[in-house]
Design an enzyme around this catalytic site. Structure first.
Site, short mmCIF file in Angstrom:
data_model
loop_
_atom_site.label_atom_id
_atom_site.label_comp_id
_atom_site.label_asym_id
_atom_site.label_seq_id
_atom_site.Cartn_x
_atom_site.Cartn_y
_atom_site.Cartn_z
N LYS A 1 1.40 4.27 -2.93
CA LYS A 1 1.15 5.69 -2.66
C LYS A 1 2.41 6.53 -2.93
CE LYS A 1 -2.17 7.27 -1.15
NZ LYS A 1 -3.34 7.85 -1.87
N TYR B 1 0.82 -1.22 0.00
CA TYR B 1 0.00 0.00 0.00
C TYR B 1 0.85 1.27 0.00
CZ TYR B 1 -2.91 3.78 1.77
OH TYR B 1 -3.51 5.00 1.95
#
Length: 325
Positions: free
Chosen positions: A157, A153
């Site tokens: 990002k 994750y």
């Protein structure tokens, strides 16, 4: 150290008259998106709320149903031009199968679209403090800390943030990245640690056995974070990365106790057991928000107890089968 950690939030001096007349908030039905849309609307800014599905809390705004993560750059150019927005906020996030499409592909297409959109709307991209990865205990994470995420994750990002920053440095877009720490406050995600705990406190009157990570984390009120977004959108001279947090690393048990107090339950209502850290986080997160305070005039105002009271009241009064945000 962040100010405003008394029993009540102090009054905030606003950033002056609004300079953004119309803003598109992509991911407006999410937990941060709804706070951001509300913060802009409170400033008198027209909000175009963009999300896959309509929810009642965007009723006050113009709503456009759009799966932005799977929309072409050409469609985004047409939409932004037709809506004549001055700014765009990317408040989306994706997990699991949607991780690449939502976090990376959307950022790539949005940057490409903004290069070709008349008027060059300003882009505020929401990143995460987890992009820095684990840091040594006691570190205050400022923007000079080299990012070394270790989970999918935050890696995704970080890639998305890089797309925005590279295009801004090249002069192709007018963009800024806010790396938000963990959030608490009204309308938490139902699957979040504190959102799910609040639901259990609402629905279960027995003692709750809870695995609590032996960690210290920085949690900022989502309303404070939304104010930082507004300030970043309205300050065209602010570029690069801004870390958004309170400057306080609190052990998770302290945060749990604050929520239990807000729920009016005795401390022994939650029986904690130590457990391993899950997800993209680390055992220590403390944000240095000096740059945001200096260049955006931003600092957090809501106390821990005020944030947990707002969190509890919204969970307490909402239906157990409500949507995630």
């Amino acid at each position: 150290m962040a100010r405003g950690f008394g029993p009540r939030p102090v009054s905030r001096e606003g950033p002056g008259p609004p300079t953004v007349r119309r803003v598109a908030v992509i991911g407006a039905t999410g937990c941060m998106g709804r706070q951001i849309a509300g913060a802009f609307a409170a400033r008198g800014t027209e909000v175009v709320a963009i999300a896959r599905r309509y929810t009642s809390h965007v009723a006050a705004h113009r709503f456009l149903a759009l799966d932005a993560a799977h929309t072409s750059s050409e469609q985004l150019v047409q939409l932004l031009a037709e809506e004549r927005v001055d700014a765009v906020v990317n408040a989306t996030l994706g997990w699991g199968d949607e991780l690449h499409a939502t976090n990376v592909q959307l950022a790539e297409r949005l940057v490409d679209a903004l290069k070709r959109t008349p008027g060059s709307p300003r882009l505020v991209h929401l990143g995460t403090i987890h992009e820095y990865g684990p840091v040594p205990w006691g570190t205050s994470i400022d923007e000079k800390v080299p990012p070394h995420p270790q989970q999918p994750y935050p890696v995704s990002k970080l890639i998305a943030a890089g797309l925005v920053l590279d295009a801004t440095r090249a002069g192709d877009v007018d963009g800024v990245v806010l790396r938000l720490t963990n959030t608490i406050g009204p309308h938490p995600a139902s699957e979040s640690f504190f959102g799910s705990l609040a639901a259990r406190l609402r629905d279960d009157r027995d003692t709750i056995d809870l695995t609590i990570a032996e960690a210290h984390r920085d949690y900022v009120d989502s309303r404070d974070a939304a104010d930082a977004v507004v300030r970043a959108a309205e300050n065209p001279s602010a570029h690069g990365v801004f870390n958004i947090g309170t400057g306080r690393a609190l052990d998770i048990r302290t945060l749990v106790d604050a929520l239990v107090r807000a729920a009016g339950r005795p401390p022994e209502s939650v029986r904690g057991h130590p457990g391993a850290i899950r997800g993209p986080g680390a055992d220590w997160i403390r944000v240095d928000g000096t740059r945001a305070q200096r260049l955006l005039g931003w600092s957090p105002l809501y106390s821990l107890d005020a944030s947990m009271r707002a969190l509890w009241e919204t969970v307490r009064t909402e239906s157990p089968d409500r949507p995630p945000c």
